[in-house]
Design an enzyme around this catalytic site. Structure first.
Site, mmCIF file in Angstrom:
data_model
loop_
_atom_site.group_PDB
_atom_site.id
_atom_site.type_symbol
_atom_site.label_atom_id
_atom_site.label_comp_id
_atom_site.label_asym_id
_atom_site.label_seq_id
_atom_site.Cartn_x
_atom_site.Cartn_y
_atom_site.Cartn_z
ATOM 1 N N SER A 1 -4.477 7.198 -5.133
ATOM 2 C CA SER A 1 -3.018 7.092 -4.995
ATOM 3 C C SER A 1 -2.394 8.380 -5.504
ATOM 4 O O SER A 1 -2.987 9.073 -6.347
ATOM 5 C CB SER A 1 -2.515 5.919 -5.848
ATOM 6 O OG SER A 1 -1.110 5.983 -5.995
ATOM 7 N N LYS B 1 -6.604 4.876 -10.718
ATOM 8 C CA LYS B 1 -6.586 5.724 -9.516
ATOM 9 C C LYS B 1 -7.019 7.149 -9.836
ATOM 10 O O LYS B 1 -7.613 7.832 -8.986
ATOM 11 C CB LYS B 1 -5.188 5.694 -8.875
ATOM 12 C CG LYS B 1 -4.845 4.327 -8.280
ATOM 13 C CD LYS B 1 -5.858 3.921 -7.228
ATOM 14 C CE LYS B 1 -5.525 2.621 -6.527
ATOM 15 N NZ LYS B 1 -6.485 2.261 -5.469
ATOM 16 N N TYR C 1 -2.830 1.116 -13.732
ATOM 17 C CA TYR C 1 -2.956 1.514 -12.318
ATOM 18 C C TYR C 1 -3.222 3.017 -12.216
ATOM 19 O O TYR C 1 -4.129 3.458 -11.507
ATOM 20 C CB TYR C 1 -1.682 1.140 -11.552
ATOM 21 C CG TYR C 1 -1.771 1.423 -10.066
ATOM 22 C CD1 TYR C 1 -2.464 0.563 -9.216
ATOM 23 C CD2 TYR C 1 -1.183 2.559 -9.512
ATOM 24 C CE1 TYR C 1 -2.548 0.829 -7.853
ATOM 25 C CE2 TYR C 1 -1.266 2.825 -8.161
ATOM 26 C CZ TYR C 1 -1.951 1.956 -7.328
ATOM 27 O OH TYR C 1 -2.040 2.216 -5.977
ATOM 28 N N VAL D 1 -14.423 -7.723 -5.328
ATOM 29 C CA VAL D 1 -15.046 -6.416 -5.600
ATOM 30 C C VAL D 1 -15.282 -6.190 -7.094
ATOM 31 O O VAL D 1 -16.056 -5.308 -7.470
ATOM 32 C CB VAL D 1 -14.208 -5.241 -5.028
ATOM 33 C CG1 VAL D 1 -14.093 -5.328 -3.526
ATOM 34 C CG2 VAL D 1 -12.835 -5.137 -5.690
HETATM 35 P P1 NAP Z 1 -2.429 -4.772 0.092
HETATM 36 O O1 NAP Z 1 -1.713 -4.960 1.381
HETATM 37 O O2 NAP Z 1 -2.077 -5.617 -1.066
HETATM 38 O O3 NAP Z 1 -4.008 -4.819 0.373
HETATM 39 C C1 NAP Z 1 -4.953 -4.824 -0.647
HETATM 40 C C2 NAP Z 1 -5.986 -5.857 -0.307
HETATM 41 O O4 NAP Z 1 -7.031 -5.829 -1.327
HETATM 42 C C3 NAP Z 1 -5.409 -7.264 -0.314
HETATM 43 O O5 NAP Z 1 -5.862 -8.016 0.789
HETATM 44 C C4 NAP Z 1 -5.934 -7.795 -1.618
HETATM 45 O O6 NAP Z 1 -5.978 -9.202 -1.702
HETATM 46 C C5 NAP Z 1 -7.314 -7.176 -1.655
HETATM 47 N N1 NAP Z 1 -7.909 -7.356 -2.969
HETATM 48 C C6 NAP Z 1 -7.272 -7.394 -4.165
HETATM 49 N N2 NAP Z 1 -8.153 -7.649 -5.142
HETATM 50 C C7 NAP Z 1 -9.365 -7.780 -4.560
HETATM 51 C C8 NAP Z 1 -10.658 -8.082 -5.045
HETATM 52 N N3 NAP Z 1 -10.896 -8.305 -6.353
HETATM 53 N N4 NAP Z 1 -11.683 -8.144 -4.165
HETATM 54 C C9 NAP Z 1 -11.453 -7.932 -2.836
HETATM 55 N N5 NAP Z 1 -10.253 -7.677 -2.314
HETATM 56 C C10 NAP Z 1 -9.211 -7.593 -3.172
HETATM 57 O O7 NAP Z 1 -2.197 -3.285 -0.439
HETATM 58 P P2 NAP Z 1 -2.252 -1.849 0.290
HETATM 59 O O8 NAP Z 1 -0.947 -1.217 0.067
HETATM 60 O O9 NAP Z 1 -2.815 -1.948 1.647
HETATM 61 O O10 NAP Z 1 -3.290 -1.132 -0.679
HETATM 62 C C11 NAP Z 1 -4.578 -0.708 -0.260
HETATM 63 C C12 NAP Z 1 -5.050 0.360 -1.217
HETATM 64 O O11 NAP Z 1 -4.165 1.474 -1.144
HETATM 65 C C13 NAP Z 1 -5.053 -0.083 -2.684
HETATM 66 O O12 NAP Z 1 -6.190 0.433 -3.323
HETATM 67 C C14 NAP Z 1 -3.801 0.565 -3.233
HETATM 68 O O13 NAP Z 1 -3.875 0.798 -4.628
HETATM 69 C C15 NAP Z 1 -3.776 1.860 -2.439
HETATM 70 N N6 NAP Z 1 -2.460 2.484 -2.369
HETATM 71 C C16 NAP Z 1 -1.407 1.834 -1.788
HETATM 72 C C17 NAP Z 1 -0.177 2.471 -1.749
HETATM 73 C C18 NAP Z 1 1.029 1.836 -1.142
HETATM 74 O O14 NAP Z 1 2.138 2.382 -1.300
HETATM 75 N N7 NAP Z 1 0.908 0.715 -0.439
HETATM 76 C C19 NAP Z 1 -0.019 3.747 -2.305
HETATM 77 C C20 NAP Z 1 -1.118 4.369 -2.877
HETATM 78 C C21 NAP Z 1 -2.339 3.729 -2.902
HETATM 79 P P3 NAP Z 1 -4.717 -9.909 -2.492
HETATM 80 O O15 NAP Z 1 -3.505 -9.612 -1.683
HETATM 81 O O16 NAP Z 1 -5.085 -11.307 -2.551
HETATM 82 O O17 NAP Z 1 -4.631 -9.267 -3.874
#
Ligand code: NAP
Length: 250
Positions: A143, A161, A157, A65
């Protein structure tokens, strides 16, 4: 309840893991055509197969992305397969912890490139497609760290966000005349691979701050995303919805 998403084409970035995966599965269960876009092709393919095995319709798409050419190719591939994009969920993201002393210029650029520029780029290339077909809905993933002070997340980060929330409001007002709604979710701590390395003492602190006393499940964020993307939210745009168990309230 019918969410009105049957037959819609939904593109989910970060669809290969965590919140994005849960969102992809939930759209598919509603009868949407789901493009599962992720950095690693095999991860996108695994989720697409999971959807296919359950009788849904999914297209795996490899994308970085943070690269305009890659996003453009991904959008073209989805349009080539299904002719339109009705819903875009910008969920791809990376996380970093630490103090300002820990964050170098490369760290700053990398996190901002994926989380903020990536969201901008996907919107930029999908908007003309949506506009051509009379409109659509975009849901960005910010977030809690973009809304209030953060004890763990690093400056890059947090800034990325907070930027996603600003981008959401700006696009919501620009795109309303084109029939495109743009909203955002701001999750608290959700049990996903992103959080596996939080040390036990850090988990304790986070749990103590949460009135509901637990971390969220990816499906609980996905449900909020589906609502905002659906016709049930037809008069909501520019909004950021907290999904955080009550940790932060406005
Ligand atoms: P996750 O399980 O790590 O999923 C994120 C996905 O995005 C992973 O498959 C990752 O691949 C992919 N990604 C990373 N860089 C990318 C790129 N350049 N192009 C395309 N895909 C890419 O994390 P999640 O917790 O589900 O997070 C999803 C969203 O929620 C994120 O934006 C995160 O900041 C937000 N969020 C999460 C939390 C939480 O507590 N989990 C809280 C607030 C916000 P890789 O694993 O290879 O990097």
């Amino acid at each position: 309840m019918d969410l009105g998403l049957e037959g819609k084409v939904a593109a989910i970035t970060g669809g290969g893991s965590g919140i994005g995966r849960a969102t992809a599965l939930m759209f598919a269960a509603e009868g949407s055509y789901v493009a599962v876009a992720d950095l690693f092709a095999d991860r996108a393919a695994a989720v697409a197969s999971e959807i296919g095995a359950a009788g849904g319709r999914a297209l795996p798409v490899q994308v970085d992305v943070a690269q305009a050419s890659s996003v453009m190719a991904a959008v073209q591939a989805i349009v080539a397969a299904w002719g339109r994009i009705d819903v875009l969920v910008n969920c791809a993201g990376i996380y970093q912890r630490g103090t300002i002393e820990d964050i170098g210029e490369r760290d700053w650029d990398h996190v901002l490139d994926v989380n903020l520029k990536g969201t901008f780029l996907f919107c930029k290339f999908v908007v003309p497609v949506m506009a051509r077909n009379g409109g659509g809905a975009i849901v960005n993933v910010s977030s809690i760290s973009g809304r209030t002070k953060s004890d763990l997340a690093a400056v890059n980060y947090v800034a990325s966000k907070a930027g996603v929330i600003g981008l959401t409001m700006c696009l919501a007002s620009q795109l309303a005349p084109k029939g495109i709604r743009v909203n955002c979710v701001a999750p608290g701590t959700i049990d996903t691979p992103m959080n596996v390395d939080i040390p036990p003492e850090g988990r304790e602190v986070l749990l103590r701050r949460c009135p509901m006393g637990r971390f969220g499940r990816p499906e609980e964020v996905a449900a909020a995303i589906l609502f905002l993307a659906s016709p049930l939210a037809s008069y909501i745009t520019g909004e950021t919805l907290n999904v955080n168990g009550g940790v932060f309230m406005v």
